[in-house]
Write a protein that holds these residues in place. Structure first.
Motif, PDB file in Angstrom:
ATOM      1  N   LEU A 141       2.634  60.045   6.668  1.00  0.00           N
ATOM      2  CA  LEU A 141       2.320  58.715   6.789  1.00  0.00           C
ATOM      3  C   LEU A 141       2.529  57.990   5.627  1.00  0.00           C
ATOM      4  O   LEU A 141       2.181  58.033   4.405  1.00  0.00           O
ATOM      5  N   GLY A 142       3.271  56.775   6.044  1.00  0.00           N
ATOM      6  CA  GLY A 142       3.995  55.808   4.824  1.00  0.00           C
ATOM      7  C   GLY A 142       3.446  54.553   4.764  1.00  0.00           C
ATOM      8  O   GLY A 142       3.794  53.932   3.933  1.00  0.00           O
TER       9      GLY A 142
ATOM     10  N   HIS B 176       4.235  48.502  -2.248  1.00  0.00           N
ATOM     11  CA  HIS B 176       5.235  47.811  -2.646  1.00  0.00           C
ATOM     12  C   HIS B 176       5.396  46.381  -2.181  1.00  0.00           C
ATOM     13  O   HIS B 176       5.695  45.450  -3.041  1.00  0.00           O
ATOM     14  N   SER B 177       4.847  46.159  -1.039  1.00  0.00           N
ATOM     15  CA  SER B 177       4.996  44.671  -0.581  1.00  0.00           C
ATOM     16  C   SER B 177       3.963  43.760  -1.136  1.00  0.00           C
ATOM     17  O   SER B 177       4.195  42.772  -1.318  1.00  0.00           O
ATOM     18  N   LEU B 178       2.736  44.241  -1.457  1.00  0.00           N
ATOM     19  CA  LEU B 178       1.689  43.303  -1.422  1.00  0.00           C
ATOM     20  C   LEU B 178       0.787  43.605  -2.815  1.00  0.00           C
ATOM     21  O   LEU B 178      -0.206  43.194  -3.059  1.00  0.00           O
ATOM     22  N   GLY B 179       1.125  44.980  -3.353  1.00  0.00           N
ATOM     23  CA  GLY B 179       0.293  45.210  -4.323  1.00  0.00           C
ATOM     24  C   GLY B 179      -0.724  46.030  -3.810  1.00  0.00           C
ATOM     25  O   GLY B 179      -1.063  46.268  -2.851  1.00  0.00           O
ATOM     26  N   CYS B 180      -1.786  46.601  -4.946  1.00  0.00           N
ATOM     27  CA  CYS B 180      -2.863  47.185  -4.454  1.00  0.00           C
ATOM     28  C   CYS B 180      -4.138  46.489  -4.549  1.00  0.00           C
ATOM     29  O   CYS B 180      -5.136  47.013  -5.033  1.00  0.00           O
TER      30      CYS B 180
ATOM     31  N   ALA C 280      10.098  49.794  12.861  1.00  0.00           N
ATOM     32  CA  ALA C 280      11.150  48.922  13.228  1.00  0.00           C
ATOM     33  C   ALA C 280      11.449  48.041  12.236  1.00  0.00           C
ATOM     34  O   ALA C 280      12.841  47.407  12.274  1.00  0.00           O
ATOM     35  N   ASP C 281      10.755  47.917  10.980  1.00  0.00           N
ATOM     36  CA  ASP C 281      11.391  47.236   9.830  1.00  0.00           C
ATOM     37  C   ASP C 281      10.695  47.666   8.638  1.00  0.00           C
ATOM     38  O   ASP C 281       9.690  48.588   8.827  1.00  0.00           O
ATOM     39  N   HIS C 282      10.802  47.208   7.679  1.00  0.00           N
ATOM     40  CA  HIS C 282      10.369  47.784   6.200  1.00  0.00           C
ATOM     41  C   HIS C 282       9.540  46.853   5.961  1.00  0.00           C
ATOM     42  O   HIS C 282       9.684  46.017   4.588  1.00  0.00           O
ATOM     43  N   THR C 283       8.386  46.600   6.798  1.00  0.00           N
ATOM     44  CA  THR C 283       7.153  45.849   6.265  1.00  0.00           C
ATOM     45  C   THR C 283       5.902  46.631   6.372  1.00  0.00           C
ATOM     46  O   THR C 283       5.986  47.560   7.414  1.00  0.00           O
ATOM     47  N   PRO C 284       4.765  46.233   5.872  1.00  0.00           N
ATOM     48  CA  PRO C 284       3.576  46.920   5.860  1.00  0.00           C
ATOM     49  C   PRO C 284       2.874  46.996   7.447  1.00  0.00           C
ATOM     50  O   PRO C 284       2.757  47.928   7.899  1.00  0.00           O
ATOM     51  N   LYS C 285       3.147  45.955   8.297  1.00  0.00           N
ATOM     52  CA  LYS C 285       3.074  45.894   9.678  1.00  0.00           C
ATOM     53  C   LYS C 285       3.680  46.778  10.373  1.00  0.00           C
ATOM     54  O   LYS C 285       3.340  47.646  11.327  1.00  0.00           O
ATOM     55  N   ALA C 286       5.072  46.919  10.207  1.00  0.00           N
ATOM     56  CA  ALA C 286       5.970  47.920  10.952  1.00  0.00           C
ATOM     57  C   ALA C 286       5.635  49.380  10.541  1.00  0.00           C
ATOM     58  O   ALA C 286       5.779  50.188  11.257  1.00  0.00           O
TER      59      ALA C 286
END
Length: 288
Positions: free
Chosen positions: A169-170, A177-181, A135-141
């Motif tokens: 699985l992405g 990308h969003s939150l680092g490792c 639905a969006d390019h976020t970790p949750k989506a």
């Protein structure tokens, strides 16, 4: 004359490739991944170096995995696939469907892999394709997307009969990308392993499972730097990995160097499909 009446019938070959995007190899030793461990214990798990000259980006790496040739042939150098040569060097699911009439299945949520977007699709014409967009390019989506992808794949693997499948699985990559490792990235890896377990359970639940010979390949495309991101030449970015179990592999037996381009070649080998030399694959079956 010998009596062969009781000889068991040969088991039907099947292949499942699970692609988990952007999982750092060095972190696998720190995290509980029992399902990946079960594949490794039944066969092997090995680091895979992104080939010299190949950018540490999803597009070229997945294209090499799916086609069995490097960017110089498949023509994908980034995450926009415009200018590709996939008609000449198709993915394994499309080649098996078109040339042999095999039943193939592909599912995932990254658009260039699945549909005509950004120069795609990488998987041109598999027998069955299920694109499930986040639905969006976020970790949750992306986590929600992977959940839907897994549920779809569970259904197809348990209730249908694909001979070769690819499940993408992405969420791990998007989290990096969003939150680092950090902790969220590690939690995403653990959830990906749980989904791998569900796919393995779906295979084992098949009524015909005892009469089938399954090869399972789990592979990542690249790593990440600590702060998140990839595309450079650090060891963390260039080190991918692959795990495989199947009737051709004994637990713990070394297989030597494995490359991304070898995945497609192994799919063909596991299905007993000879490789046409005119395909000019760069890869070869694992351990050959």
């Amino acid at each position: 004359m010998p009596d062969h009446s009781s000889s068991p019938a040969p088991r039907a070959p099947r292949v499942l490739v699970i692609g988990i995007d952007g999982v750092r190899y060095d972190l696998l030793r720190e995290l509980p991944t029992p399902h990946l461990d079960s594949v490794a214990q039944a066969g092997f798990l090995t680091p895979v170096e992104v080939a010299p000259g190949t950018p540490t980006m999803s597009g070229p790496c997945w294209a090499t995995i799916a086609t069995g040739v490097g960017p110089a042939k498949h023509g994908i150098w980034g995450n926009n696939f415009t200018g590709h040569r996939l008609e000449a060097f198709p993915d394994f699911a499309t080649r098996l469907a078109r040339v042999d009439g095999r039943r193939t299945f592909v599912t995932g949520g990254w658009a260039p892999l699945m549909i005509q977007q950004d120069g795609g699709a990488l998987f041109r014409a598999p027998g069955r394709l299920s694109f499930i967009a986040p639905a969006d390019h976020t970790p949750k989506a992306w986590d929600d997307c992977d959940e839907q992808v897994t549920a779809e794949a569970e259904h197809v693997l348990a209730a249908s009969d694909p001979e070769a499948s690819f499940v993408y699985l992405g969420a791990v990559d998007e989290t990096g990308h969003s939150l680092g490792c950090g902790s969220e990235y590690r939690e995403a890896v653990v959830r990906a392993d749980e989904r791998l377990g569900r796919l393995l359970a779906a295979v084992r639940s098949r009524p015909s499972y005892a009469a089938e010979a399954w090869t399972v390949i789990v592979v990542t495309d690249h790593g990440h730097v600590d702060a998140g991101g990839h595309g450079g030449n650090t060891l963390e970015e260039r080190t991918a990995w692959l795990a495989c179990a199947g009737p051709q592999f004994l637990p713990g037996r070394p297989v030597g160097t494995v490359r991304h381009a070898d995945v497609a070649a192994q799919v063909y080998a596991s299905l007993g499909r000879p490789v046409d030399p005119h395909w000019t694959l760069d890869g070869r079956p694992f351990g050959s």
